[in-house]
Design a protein around this motif. Structure first.
Motif, PDB file in Angstrom:
ATOM      1  N   SER A  82       0.874  -1.425  -0.047  1.00 28.21           N
ATOM      2  CA  SER A  82      -0.162  -0.159   0.073  1.00 28.21           C
ATOM      3  C   SER A  82       0.718   1.871  -0.303  1.00 28.21           C
ATOM      4  O   SER A  82       2.238   1.624   0.349  1.00 28.21           O
ATOM      5  CB  SER A  82      -0.790   0.003   1.366  1.00 28.21           C
ATOM      6  N   ALA A  83       0.131   1.977  -0.494  1.00 24.45           N
ATOM      7  CA  ALA A  83       1.117   3.041  -0.863  1.00 24.45           C
ATOM      8  C   ALA A  83       0.830   3.981   0.720  1.00 24.45           C
ATOM      9  O   ALA A  83       2.383   5.011   0.760  1.00 24.45           O
ATOM     10  CB  ALA A  83      -0.123   4.446  -1.815  1.00 24.45           C
ATOM     11  N   GLU A  84       0.394   3.879   1.639  1.00 26.86           N
ATOM     12  CA  GLU A  84       0.273   4.131   2.797  1.00 26.86           C
ATOM     13  C   GLU A  84       1.291   3.188   4.070  1.00 26.86           C
ATOM     14  O   GLU A  84       1.057   3.828   5.063  1.00 26.86           O
ATOM     15  CB  GLU A  84      -1.164   4.312   3.878  1.00 26.86           C
ATOM     16  N   LEU A  85       1.883   2.716   3.564  1.00 27.29           N
ATOM     17  CA  LEU A  85       2.519   1.804   4.381  1.00 27.29           C
ATOM     18  C   LEU A  85       3.926   2.792   4.833  1.00 27.29           C
ATOM     19  O   LEU A  85       4.422   3.063   4.362  1.00 27.29           O
ATOM     20  CB  LEU A  85       3.376   0.525   3.757  1.00 27.29           C
ATOM     21  N   ASP A  86       4.007   2.234   6.127  1.00 28.54           N
ATOM     22  CA  ASP A  86       6.033   3.132   6.059  1.00 28.54           C
ATOM     23  C   ASP A  86       6.904   2.984   5.611  1.00 28.54           C
ATOM     24  O   ASP A  86       6.768   1.551   5.325  1.00 28.54           O
ATOM     25  CB  ASP A  86       5.952   3.072   8.191  1.00 28.54           C
ATOM     26  N   VAL A  87       7.575   3.620   5.092  1.00 28.76           N
ATOM     27  CA  VAL A  87       9.044   2.729   4.402  1.00 28.76           C
ATOM     28  C   VAL A  87      10.133   1.828   5.257  1.00 28.76           C
ATOM     29  O   VAL A  87      10.327   0.953   4.856  1.00 28.76           O
ATOM     30  CB  VAL A  87       9.883   4.188   3.594  1.00 28.76           C
ATOM     31  N   LYS A  88       9.710   1.740   6.914  1.00 29.77           N
ATOM     32  CA  LYS A  88      10.570   0.883   7.633  1.00 29.77           C
ATOM     33  C   LYS A  88      10.226   0.016   7.196  1.00 29.77           C
ATOM     34  O   LYS A  88      10.319  -1.788   7.287  1.00 29.77           O
ATOM     35  CB  LYS A  88      10.545   1.151   8.673  1.00 29.77           C
ATOM     36  N   HIS A  89       8.287  -0.870   6.723  1.00 26.70           N
ATOM     37  CA  HIS A  89       7.883  -1.624   6.549  1.00 26.70           C
ATOM     38  C   HIS A  89       8.253  -2.554   5.345  1.00 26.70           C
ATOM     39  O   HIS A  89       8.482  -3.292   5.289  1.00 26.70           O
ATOM     40  CB  HIS A  89       6.146  -2.099   6.322  1.00 26.70           C
ATOM     41  N   ALA A  90       8.225  -1.800   4.233  1.00 32.00           N
ATOM     42  CA  ALA A  90       8.634  -2.240   3.094  1.00 32.00           C
ATOM     43  C   ALA A  90       9.525  -2.525   3.230  1.00 32.00           C
ATOM     44  O   ALA A  90      10.383  -3.512   2.449  1.00 32.00           O
ATOM     45  CB  ALA A  90       8.169  -0.890   2.100  1.00 32.00           C
ATOM     46  N   ALA A  91      10.947  -1.756   3.335  1.00 32.01           N
ATOM     47  CA  ALA A  91      12.436  -2.388   3.775  1.00 32.01           C
ATOM     48  C   ALA A  91      12.525  -3.032   4.326  1.00 32.01           C
ATOM     49  O   ALA A  91      13.123  -4.284   3.646  1.00 32.01           O
ATOM     50  CB  ALA A  91      13.149  -1.342   4.407  1.00 32.01           C
ATOM     51  N   ARG A 100      13.661  -6.441  -4.640  1.00 36.81           N
ATOM     52  CA  ARG A 100      14.768  -4.614  -5.249  1.00 36.81           C
ATOM     53  C   ARG A 100      13.902  -3.855  -5.009  1.00 36.81           C
ATOM     54  O   ARG A 100      14.093  -2.880  -5.173  1.00 36.81           O
ATOM     55  CB  ARG A 100      15.793  -4.587  -6.099  1.00 36.81           C
ATOM     56  N   ARG A 101      11.703  -4.683  -5.800  1.00 37.25           N
ATOM     57  CA  ARG A 101      11.849  -3.601  -5.756  1.00 37.25           C
ATOM     58  C   ARG A 101       9.890  -4.320  -5.410  1.00 37.25           C
ATOM     59  O   ARG A 101      10.018  -5.556  -5.265  1.00 37.25           O
ATOM     60  CB  ARG A 101      11.382  -3.245  -7.354  1.00 37.25           C
ATOM     61  N   LEU A 102       9.107  -3.270  -5.242  1.00 36.14           N
ATOM     62  CA  LEU A 102       7.889  -3.878  -5.365  1.00 36.14           C
ATOM     63  C   LEU A 102       7.034  -2.544  -5.521  1.00 36.14           C
ATOM     64  O   LEU A 102       7.351  -1.708  -5.791  1.00 36.14           O
ATOM     65  CB  LEU A 102       7.668  -3.890  -3.499  1.00 36.14           C
ATOM     66  N   LEU A 103       6.106  -2.898  -5.982  1.00 35.76           N
ATOM     67  CA  LEU A 103       4.785  -2.479  -6.304  1.00 35.76           C
ATOM     68  C   LEU A 103       3.680  -2.505  -5.358  1.00 35.76           C
ATOM     69  O   LEU A 103       3.979  -2.189  -4.629  1.00 35.76           O
ATOM     70  CB  LEU A 103       3.998  -3.145  -7.681  1.00 35.76           C
ATOM     71  N   VAL A 104       3.798  -0.683  -5.935  1.00 33.19           N
ATOM     72  CA  VAL A 104       2.567   0.336  -5.142  1.00 33.19           C
ATOM     73  C   VAL A 104       1.219  -0.002  -5.512  1.00 33.19           C
ATOM     74  O   VAL A 104       1.062   0.673  -6.639  1.00 33.19           O
ATOM     75  CB  VAL A 104       3.588   1.145  -4.296  1.00 33.19           C
ATOM     76  N   THR A 105       0.231  -0.001  -4.566  1.00 36.53           N
ATOM     77  CA  THR A 105      -1.214   0.161  -5.336  1.00 36.53           C
ATOM     78  C   THR A 105      -2.534   1.085  -4.515  1.00 36.53           C
ATOM     79  O   THR A 105      -1.549   1.498  -3.084  1.00 36.53           O
ATOM     80  CB  THR A 105      -1.426  -1.673  -4.849  1.00 36.53           C
ATOM     81  N   SER A 106      -2.741   1.273  -5.344  1.00 35.57           N
ATOM     82  CA  SER A 106      -4.056   2.265  -4.339  1.00 35.57           C
ATOM     83  C   SER A 106      -5.109   1.871  -4.100  1.00 35.57           C
ATOM     84  O   SER A 106      -5.179   1.703  -5.634  1.00 35.57           O
ATOM     85  CB  SER A 106      -3.717   3.836  -4.638  1.00 35.57           C
ATOM     86  N   GLY A 107      -5.991   0.711  -3.678  1.00 35.23           N
ATOM     87  CA  GLY A 107      -7.238   0.020  -4.649  1.00 35.23           C
ATOM     88  C   GLY A 107      -6.452  -1.005  -5.008  1.00 35.23           C
ATOM     89  O   GLY A 107      -5.705  -1.827  -4.470  1.00 35.23           O
ATOM     90  N   ASN A 108      -7.869  -1.316  -5.770  1.00 37.44           N
ATOM     91  CA  ASN A 108      -6.245  -2.460  -6.738  1.00 37.44           C
ATOM     92  C   ASN A 108      -5.167  -1.663  -7.638  1.00 37.44           C
ATOM     93  O   ASN A 108      -5.123  -2.546  -9.222  1.00 37.44           O
ATOM     94  CB  ASN A 108      -7.668  -3.519  -6.754  1.00 37.44           C
TER      95      ASN A 108
END
Length: 131
Positions: A82-91, A100-108
């Motif tokens: 989610s775009a609303e996730l804290d960056v530390k959780h993405a890391a 190395r990369r994650l797709l960011v979604t808003s809704g679907n």
């Protein structure tokens, strides 16, 4: 800091039935190392194709870049956050899953992409001493 604050919004995408040659050309034109493979329908998942996928197919499998579709070799489903996730959780997710990369979604819907480079760059910006 949230993912939406540092993600890249202009995501390089490619249709699922494009050839490997078309993907390689798109990567070179956009100056990127990966492309998001578009969903074929609303119930499909996004995929991601990287130089690594392409090289494995060409070298290891003697694949023909004009006959193989990106849909057949992409990593699918791509890991999304989610775009609303804290960056530390993405890391943490990237480190734990060796991504190395994650797709960011808003809704679907696809909203962006975030890479390790984006995260490291944001950390360095925050850590720069003020002049």
């Amino acid at each position: 800091m949230l993912v939406k604050d540092i993600m890249v919004r202009d995501v390089a995408t490619i249709p699922a039935l494009a050839t490997i040659r078309e993907a390689m050309q798109a990567m070179r034109q956009r100056g990127v190392k990966s492309l998001v493979v578009q969903r074929r329908d609303a119930h499909d998942a996004y995929g991601i194709i990287t130089y690594t996928n392409i090289l494995k197919t060409i070298v290891a499998e003697d694949g023909d870049i004009d006959l193989i579709n990106v849909y057949d070799i992409c990593a699918k489903p791509a890991v999304t956050i989610s775009a609303e996730l804290d960056v530390k959780h993405a890391a943490r997710l990237m480190v734990n899953m060796r991504l190395r990369r994650l797709l960011v979604t808003s809704g679907n819907d696809l909203a962006g992409i975030i890479t390790m480079n984006d995260i490291v760059g944001s950390i360095l910006q925050m850590a720069e001493p003020e002049a």
